[in-house]
Scaffold this motif. Structure first.
Motif, short mmCIF file in Angstrom:
data_model
loop_
_atom_site.label_atom_id
_atom_site.label_comp_id
_atom_site.label_asym_id
_atom_site.label_seq_id
_atom_site.Cartn_x
_atom_site.Cartn_y
_atom_site.Cartn_z
N TRP A 57 0.84 -1.12 0.03
CA TRP A 57 -0.27 -0.36 -0.34
C TRP A 57 1.07 1.09 -0.30
O TRP A 57 0.13 2.57 -0.24
CB TRP A 57 -0.98 -0.12 1.23
N TRP A 119 -4.18 3.62 -5.07
CA TRP A 119 -5.26 2.71 -3.57
C TRP A 119 -6.07 3.91 -3.68
O TRP A 119 -5.74 5.08 -3.16
CB TRP A 119 -5.65 1.98 -3.29
N ILE A 138 -8.87 -0.21 -5.35
CA ILE A 138 -7.33 -0.62 -6.24
C ILE A 138 -6.96 -0.50 -8.02
O ILE A 138 -7.46 -1.25 -8.50
CB ILE A 138 -6.70 -1.63 -4.98
N PHE A 169 -4.38 -0.78 5.18
CA PHE A 169 -3.06 -0.78 4.82
C PHE A 169 -1.81 -0.99 5.84
O PHE A 169 -0.87 -0.46 5.59
CB PHE A 169 -2.89 0.46 4.12
#
Length: 466
Positions: A57, A119, A138, A169
């Motif tokens: 992430w 994302w 995403i 995340f």
């Protein structure tokens, strides 16, 4: 340290255009715990701000303004801005399901910013009954649906009393198991020779396996091979138009056991039953628009080719084609036809390695180039298309999950329409339900929400006759 993108990951970058966007998403409505304070959502987010954002992430593209560069890599974003990625939205309270669908349609119509990790997460407040939802978007080059689901499962709990849970995340990926038994020492010369010989023999065998499977799919029509849908059977339809950036999203949810019960009576899988009712819904939807082709629509079905219990990461997906039986009025006959088609198609993948499945997929989908060219130019060629729509089935958690005491009600996938394929339907099992996410081009397919309704009607009809 830079991490190179795989060839499959790169394909999703190459497919990115202003109107054909390669991001996927999930819509997850929640019921908060009875003791939730008024600032429950804000408090949940604030408590995670100090935690580290972990891979993948915190990764962005090494060359975000040159997506077609062959040396693209994932690199750490040293200026990661959590406030950009995590946002709050609200419906005019009390917001209903239709208003939620409209908001998600608009959010899904927006392009991803590749100068940042690709994302976004939106907390959506104002749902009726004090509920809220999370919409998570995403880019498909970062993770596939299987991987995304695995990460989401690990960020939630089956314990409704658990609090102080980090968001997805902040949860690192699990480490893959390694064998505790060291490999025996080998002569390096013999290892090299053996590796070269093994590669040559294995490569030749793979070519034979893939070639035989493609021959069975594209050429043969005897015995069970006549049930296989090949790359030149999809009729021209309004589903194969040029699309705009505007999206429309609709949902349905059905008891898993209801579909399983129907399937068990006809030696069919739950996915076969789902395809049957989608085919029935499409038949009614297109007939109402005056756009139902005489020949049956064809769907391509992504097939996960990861080993069992794989933790995910990147993309590892093969493909088969199947008829949707939209030319068949009787729902039971449609179920039998679809079941025979999927069984025959899956039979071609049996005993194949991952590499062979990917090679077979490439050969099966190669004629899609003509379909894409037709959608982009508006010129209809003489040949049939390869497929009309995509239907995916992502296995989800079978137990009810909670996020800081809030019960996850459902998980609706939101996938990718593209030029030449204006409709994408994704199924996801969750607890004792099967959740359907319908996403399409708002301009090419008007009134998409009716398709979701007609799919429910098709299930009722099949249930009565099955």
């Amino acid at each position: 340290m830079a991490k190179r993108l795989s060839p499959q990951d790169m394909l999703f970058l190459y497919g990115e255009t202003p109107s054909s966007m390669m991001h996927v998403a999930a819509l997850m409505p929640f019921t908060p715990p009875d003791d939730a304070p008024a600032n429950y959502l804000r408090q949940m987010f604030e408590e995670t701000r100090h935690l580290e954002v972990v891979e993948p992430w915190n990764l962005k593209l090494s060359h975000p303004r040159m997506l077609f560069r062959p040396d693209q890599s994932w690199v750490k974003d040293e200026k990661f801005d959590i406030d950009y990625h995590v946002r709050r939205s609200a419906l005019a309270s009390p917001g209903d399901e239709r208003e939620l669908g409209i908001l998600v349609s608009r959010l899904h119509s927006q392009n991803i910013d590749f100068t940042r990790p690709p994302w976004e997460l939106h907390f959506i407040e104002g749902l009726e009954g004090g509920r809220f939802a999370i919409y998570m978007k995403i880019h498909h080059s970062l993770v596939d649906g299987y991987t995304g689901n695995k990460i989401l499962e690990r960020s939630m709990s089956t314990d409704p009393t658990l609090r102080d849970q980090p968001l997805f995340f902040n949860v690192g990926p699990p480490s893959k198991k390694r064998s505790k038994t060291p490999a025996p020492p080998r002569n390096p010369v013999m290892s090299l020779v053996g590796g070269l010989l093994g590669g040559a023999v294995g490569g030749a065998q793979s070519v034979l396996n893939v070639g035989k499977a493609l021959y069975n799919t594209q050429i043969r029509s005897d015995d069970e091979y006549g049930q296989i849908t090949n790359s030149f059977q999809a009729p021209h339809s309004i589903l194969n138009k040029h699309i705009s950036r505007n999206r429309r999203f609709a949902t349905q949810v059905y008891p898993f056991e209801r579909l399983k019960s129907i399937g068990s009576k006809h030696d069919a899988t739950v996915n076969d039953v789902a395809l049957t009712i989608i085919g029935g819904g499409l038949r009614a939807f297109l007939d109402q628009l005056g756009e139902l082709p005489e020949k049956p629509l064809v769907a391509f079905l992504p097939v996960n080719i990861r080993p069992k219990d794989d933790v995910g990461g990147g993309n590892a997906v093969g493909t088969i084609l199947t008829t949707m039986g939209t030319d068949i009025e009787d729902p039971v006959d449609r179920l039998h036809t679809i079941t025979a088609s999927t069984k025959a198609a899956k039979g071609q993948l049996q005993n194949m390695s991952q590499t062979e499945v990917l090679a077979y997929t490439a050969g099966l989908m190669a004629p899609t180039a003509f379909q894409l060219a037709s959608a982009m130019t508006g010129v209809r060629g003489p040949l049939p298309f390869t497929f009309n729509l995509c239907v995916s089935n992502v296995p989800g958690p079978r137990e009810t999950l909670y996020l800081n005491g809030s019960r996850l009600e459902a998980t609706y996938p939101v996938s990718i329409p593209m030029h030449g394929m204006a409709l994408n339907i994704t199924l996801e099992s969750y607890a004792d339900t099967l959740n359907f996410g319908f996403v399409g081009c708002r301009d090419a397919l008007p009134h998409l929400q009716r398709l979701a309704v007609y799919t429910g009607d098709a299930l009722d009809e099949l249930d009565k006759l099955a």
